[in-house]
Design a protein around this motif. Structure first.
Motif, PDB file in Angstrom:
ATOM      1  N   LEU A 119       0.780  -1.195   0.055  1.00  0.00           N
ATOM      2  CA  LEU A 119      -0.072   0.035  -0.091  1.00  0.00           C
ATOM      3  C   LEU A 119       0.898   1.371   0.035  1.00  0.00           C
ATOM      4  O   LEU A 119       0.533   2.351  -0.580  1.00  0.00           O
ATOM      5  N   PHE A 120       2.007   1.318   0.751  1.00  0.00           N
ATOM      6  CA  PHE A 120       2.904   2.324   0.619  1.00  0.00           C
ATOM      7  C   PHE A 120       3.320   2.647  -0.636  1.00  0.00           C
ATOM      8  O   PHE A 120       3.237   3.759  -1.116  1.00  0.00           O
ATOM      9  N   VAL A 121       3.679   1.751  -1.484  1.00  0.00           N
ATOM     10  CA  VAL A 121       3.958   1.691  -2.679  1.00  0.00           C
ATOM     11  C   VAL A 121       3.113   2.381  -3.771  1.00  0.00           C
ATOM     12  O   VAL A 121       3.246   3.136  -4.593  1.00  0.00           O
TER      13      VAL A 121
ATOM     14  N   PRO B 227       7.541  -8.235  -4.625  1.00  0.00           N
ATOM     15  CA  PRO B 227       7.171  -6.997  -4.112  1.00  0.00           C
ATOM     16  C   PRO B 227       8.325  -6.027  -3.787  1.00  0.00           C
ATOM     17  O   PRO B 227       7.875  -4.604  -3.846  1.00  0.00           O
ATOM     18  N   LEU B 228       9.592  -6.406  -3.515  1.00  0.00           N
ATOM     19  CA  LEU B 228      10.702  -5.410  -3.229  1.00  0.00           C
ATOM     20  C   LEU B 228      10.818  -4.485  -4.403  1.00  0.00           C
ATOM     21  O   LEU B 228      11.503  -3.671  -4.152  1.00  0.00           O
ATOM     22  N   GLY B 229      10.236  -4.757  -5.455  1.00  0.00           N
ATOM     23  CA  GLY B 229      10.455  -3.948  -6.492  1.00  0.00           C
ATOM     24  C   GLY B 229       9.721  -2.830  -6.326  1.00  0.00           C
ATOM     25  O   GLY B 229      10.335  -1.430  -6.802  1.00  0.00           O
ATOM     26  N   GLY B 230       9.058  -2.482  -5.440  1.00  0.00           N
ATOM     27  CA  GLY B 230       8.334  -1.178  -5.057  1.00  0.00           C
ATOM     28  C   GLY B 230       9.202  -0.383  -4.326  1.00  0.00           C
ATOM     29  O   GLY B 230       8.999   0.851  -3.996  1.00  0.00           O
ATOM     30  N   ILE B 231      10.189  -0.839  -3.527  1.00  0.00           N
ATOM     31  CA  ILE B 231      10.808  -0.151  -2.699  1.00  0.00           C
ATOM     32  C   ILE B 231      11.658   1.139  -2.948  1.00  0.00           C
ATOM     33  O   ILE B 231      11.588   2.089  -2.676  1.00  0.00           O
TER      34      ILE B 231
ATOM     35  N   TRP C 268       8.940   2.476 -12.902  1.00  0.00           N
ATOM     36  CA  TRP C 268       7.790   2.532 -13.917  1.00  0.00           C
ATOM     37  C   TRP C 268       6.812   1.791 -13.525  1.00  0.00           C
ATOM     38  O   TRP C 268       5.449   1.979 -13.774  1.00  0.00           O
ATOM     39  N   LYS C 269       7.066   0.400 -13.381  1.00  0.00           N
ATOM     40  CA  LYS C 269       6.034  -0.621 -12.909  1.00  0.00           C
ATOM     41  C   LYS C 269       5.231  -0.106 -11.913  1.00  0.00           C
ATOM     42  O   LYS C 269       3.938  -0.546 -11.800  1.00  0.00           O
ATOM     43  N   HIS C 270       5.721   0.838 -10.978  1.00  0.00           N
ATOM     44  CA  HIS C 270       4.692   0.935 -10.113  1.00  0.00           C
ATOM     45  C   HIS C 270       4.177   2.622 -10.185  1.00  0.00           C
ATOM     46  O   HIS C 270       3.762   3.081  -9.157  1.00  0.00           O
ATOM     47  N   SER C 271       4.331   3.076 -11.286  1.00  0.00           N
ATOM     48  CA  SER C 271       3.861   4.538 -11.533  1.00  0.00           C
ATOM     49  C   SER C 271       3.003   4.548 -12.765  1.00  0.00           C
ATOM     50  O   SER C 271       1.834   4.612 -12.829  1.00  0.00           O
ATOM     51  N   PHE C 272       3.609   4.483 -13.971  1.00  0.00           N
ATOM     52  CA  PHE C 272       2.993   4.935 -15.248  1.00  0.00           C
ATOM     53  C   PHE C 272       2.595   3.458 -15.876  1.00  0.00           C
ATOM     54  O   PHE C 272       1.865   3.437 -16.843  1.00  0.00           O
ATOM     55  N   ALA C 273       2.885   2.457 -15.440  1.00  0.00           N
ATOM     56  CA  ALA C 273       2.660   1.116 -16.193  1.00  0.00           C
ATOM     57  C   ALA C 273       1.316   1.053 -16.329  1.00  0.00           C
ATOM     58  O   ALA C 273       0.540   0.602 -17.216  1.00  0.00           O
ATOM     59  N   CYS C 274       0.112   1.669 -15.536  1.00  0.00           N
ATOM     60  CA  CYS C 274      -1.189   1.435 -15.611  1.00  0.00           C
ATOM     61  C   CYS C 274      -1.691   2.188 -16.604  1.00  0.00           C
ATOM     62  O   CYS C 274      -2.491   1.835 -17.354  1.00  0.00           O
ATOM     63  N   CYS C 275      -0.891   3.337 -17.368  1.00  0.00           N
ATOM     64  CA  CYS C 275      -1.277   4.258 -18.227  1.00  0.00           C
ATOM     65  C   CYS C 275      -0.893   3.715 -19.675  1.00  0.00           C
ATOM     66  O   CYS C 275      -1.526   3.991 -20.345  1.00  0.00           O
ATOM     67  N   ALA C 276       0.096   2.946 -19.575  1.00  0.00           N
ATOM     68  CA  ALA C 276       0.761   2.544 -20.760  1.00  0.00           C
ATOM     69  C   ALA C 276      -0.148   1.579 -21.813  1.00  0.00           C
ATOM     70  O   ALA C 276      -0.523   0.714 -21.220  1.00  0.00           O
ATOM     71  N   GLY C 277      -0.171   2.038 -22.963  1.00  0.00           N
ATOM     72  CA  GLY C 277      -0.988   1.220 -23.931  1.00  0.00           C
ATOM     73  C   GLY C 277      -0.008   0.102 -24.434  1.00  0.00           C
ATOM     74  O   GLY C 277       0.346  -0.897 -23.876  1.00  0.00           O
TER      75      GLY C 277
ATOM     76  N   LYS D   8      10.068  13.129 -10.319  1.00  0.00           N
ATOM     77  CA  LYS D   8       9.926  12.630  -8.932  1.00  0.00           C
ATOM     78  C   LYS D   8       8.578  12.687  -8.499  1.00  0.00           C
ATOM     79  O   LYS D   8       7.879  11.820  -7.943  1.00  0.00           O
ATOM     80  N   LEU D   9       7.942  14.027  -8.683  1.00  0.00           N
ATOM     81  CA  LEU D   9       6.671  14.324  -8.241  1.00  0.00           C
ATOM     82  C   LEU D   9       5.594  13.392  -8.892  1.00  0.00           C
ATOM     83  O   LEU D   9       4.771  12.710  -8.239  1.00  0.00           O
ATOM     84  N   MET D  10       5.721  13.064 -10.109  1.00  0.00           N
ATOM     85  CA  MET D  10       4.796  12.034 -10.970  1.00  0.00           C
ATOM     86  C   MET D  10       4.874  10.913 -10.409  1.00  0.00           C
ATOM     87  O   MET D  10       3.808  10.072 -10.346  1.00  0.00           O
ATOM     88  N   ILE D  11       6.152  10.435 -10.337  1.00  0.00           N
ATOM     89  CA  ILE D  11       6.400   9.088  -9.783  1.00  0.00           C
ATOM     90  C   ILE D  11       5.853   8.791  -8.582  1.00  0.00           C
ATOM     91  O   ILE D  11       5.085   7.750  -8.307  1.00  0.00           O
ATOM     92  N   ALA D  12       6.128   9.707  -7.586  1.00  0.00           N
ATOM     93  CA  ALA D  12       5.552   9.514  -6.234  1.00  0.00           C
ATOM     94  C   ALA D  12       3.928   9.696  -5.977  1.00  0.00           C
ATOM     95  O   ALA D  12       3.414   8.926  -5.335  1.00  0.00           O
TER      96      ALA D  12
END
Lengths: 225, 225, 225, 225
Positions: free
Chosen positions: C35-37, C116-120, C185-194, D122-126
């Motif tokens: 959840l923190f990630v 899950p460590l990939g989120g650290i 990337w996997k934990h930020s924009f991955a969801c947007c990527a087509g 950084k801001l967008m990632i976070a």
DNA sequence: TATGAATGAGCCTTCATTCAT
DNA sequence: GATGAATGAAGGCTCATTCAT
């Protein structure tokens, strides 16, 4: 006041708002005092204080940093003026120690009986242990100063031969106890009491015992009241 | 561990266990009394009581239904025996009212000064308002009975002409106040006090004031102590 | 285990309970990490962590003193084992620096991609500034140690003439960046990527660029994979 | 106060006021950007933003509907101009793909290193995950456009035989990663770092690796810088 | 336009109480 | 009987948002 020459409405509004803002802390501590005395510090919720003061809970934090800070303010702002007022009495009756003692006890009795400040002794007794800083403050600024006041009165009476040569230091506490207990009683068991002794009668009994207990055997009773 | 031996000490172990079991409630109320007096009811955690009593938190619920029930037990089990003991004093000194009063005050002073029960007045003052039921119980079973006791003593003294004809009902409270305050003081400001009056000296001053305050002017001082 | 010879049922029950209790902290930090990630530290409510871990909110406080302590535990318990595992790789491929580098990057890629460590990394980047103590810990125990690891690999390659004589210190960070970015990337924009580049393909491109970028011009490409 | 004179400076004052008024949103987003980057969205209080911008908290709501709207404005107003400026570079160096790539990376590095916009990655990632709408916007208007830009540059280089025939789509992300990480690093671990690699040196290493990694084996190194 | 006092919903944290072992 | 892990309701405190001035 300062901009009253400018525009009537604005001036008044500003004054009203400012007066309200300046009065807020006092309204909040008054509400807090009443509830702290009634329920104790821990059992009093900030919501209750806010509600009693007619504000929201968040408003408390505009004026006090924490519940504990509010407690400190309740004690400090409430009691010091009372002590200072008391100290002013001493010089008025220097030539009549018995009258002086009577006036001091009576004035104090009025304060404890008829104003919310009467709850402070109970509050300090009940909660002081959890607030060492406030406790020390109260001891130094209230108890000690009150003792000095009565010490002067008793010493004067003994020097003039009106009172017996008693252990003044110890007698001060003995003499103050009945009035303190009256204030405490009012905020603890008063609700349970059925045919209780009326405060006025209790005060008379106190003065009767104290003045008779201190009086030099040869002296006549002072009946100028 | 203690009864892991399959024989021999079993009988003794059982006795020990039972004695312990029977003593448990008392150990728990003793721990609770100390902490309630020190910190107040709300600020005392059951964990702390359990730890002080050397048991786990859950164990408290084997003996008391709730924190409030524990509070009731602390008061009820602690104070009634003391009152009953006090009532036994009355008949011993019927013929010497001054001595009787002196003994009653002295006995009570010992109780408040040297046993944990001395904390109960402070505790009731501080928390009674939140427990009307306990408050009423305390008022009926402790305060009222104590007053009756002292009423009898004063009435006796007035009837015999040893004491002045005072407002007995009111004087009782006045007379009791100094000793109550001593007990309260011990559990509130004692920690702040620097050069405080010693309890014994305070007791002497109290007896001095009270007996001189009550004594019939013509009577000589009773110095048989 | 210890009392398994005593009674089957009890032993098993105890073992189950104990195993659960011992596993709890790990379950809680796992839920918290996820959840923190996903939401960041401040935006994650303890209720959510508790719910995800299948416990009540209060249970968190049986294992961690505060939300911040939980954060620290998430980082510390999660990442150090990974670093230690990584350090074990170094000795296995001392004689083939290119292979060594490839294995290190690949192993790390697996860790970041599939656990899950990939989120650290994202979590530390996003929240580290608010936790200087944790930030310093992470810098010292993770970043610095990882750098030392890759420094050794590059140095070896340069010494053997397999790699060009580059600015090793600086190249380490350059080389690590693509894989770090993949994890982030996997934990930020991955969801947007087509039509995003697949991780495996991204890894291949990374290795292609890095190894070609480092290789001594005269050397032939190592194709033993 | 500043326009209390009834004449003369009024015109100038108005101009100043208007200029200030028009600049307000930019001052507010600048303050917000700095604090969002430093502490994260949730941990940044509107009071802090207002204070940094030198206005009252209420003023923020004259320009932005909510904290979230302010966040959107921070991203949108900050980054789009930068992308547009970047797109202008493409046509300048069509005939020298290596130079083009170098200039693009260098220009971007300058942007990230020396302006507050460097904090946006950084801001967008976070925080992006908590603002899907902004995330999508950023992905479409920033990431995708930036990728297109670099795609064109790499494609050109491969077509001209300057670069090896690589997986362009994948290489773009690999190539961008080091510079992104530099910007991120500056706003996360930079404070912990002791003897860190200087940005300029880091850039050199990046260009070194990338250009050597992409270069067609037969091509000579381009040293016209 | 600008202010800042006031609000109240929401979250972290505590702790009395329960219950499986 | 005794334990202590688990619970969840309640309260102190924060802060985004509103609005009278």
């Amino acid at each position: 006041m300062e901009d009253s020459h400018h525009s009537g409405a604005t001036g008044h509004a500003k004054t009203t708002a400012r007066r309200r803002k300046e009065a807020r802390p006092g309204e909040l501590t008054a509400a807090a005092l009443a509830l702290f005395v009634e329920r104790g510090f821990a059992a009093t919720r900030l919501d209750d204080i806010a509600e009693r003061a007619g504000v929201s809970k968040g408003t408390l934090y505009l004026y006090f940093d924490s519940k504990e800070a509010l407690f400190k303010a309740v004690i400090q702002e409430g009691i010091v003026p009372a002590i200072e007022a008391g100290e002013a009495l001493l010089n008025a009756f220097r030539d009549d120690p018995e009258r002086l003692l009577r006036e001091m006890l009576f004035g104090w009795w009025q304060l404890l009986s008829s104003t919310p400040l009467g709850g402070i002794p109970k509050l300090m007794i009940a909660e002081g242990g959890n607030f060492p800083e406030v406790n020390q403050f109260y001891f130094d600024e209230v108890i000690t100063r009150a003792h000095r006041l009565f010490y002067a009165a008793l010493e004067l009476g003994v020097a003039k031969g009106v009172f017996r040569p008693v252990d003044i230091e110890a007698q001060i506490q003995v003499i103050l106890a009945p009035l303190l207990m009256l204030a405490i009683w009012k905020h603890s068991f008063a609700c349970c009491a059925g045919g209780e002794v009326a405060p006025q009668r209790y005060l008379d009994a106190t003065l009767d015992l104290i003045l008779n207990g201190l009086r030099q055997p040869g002296q006549k009773e002072n009946t100028d009241e």
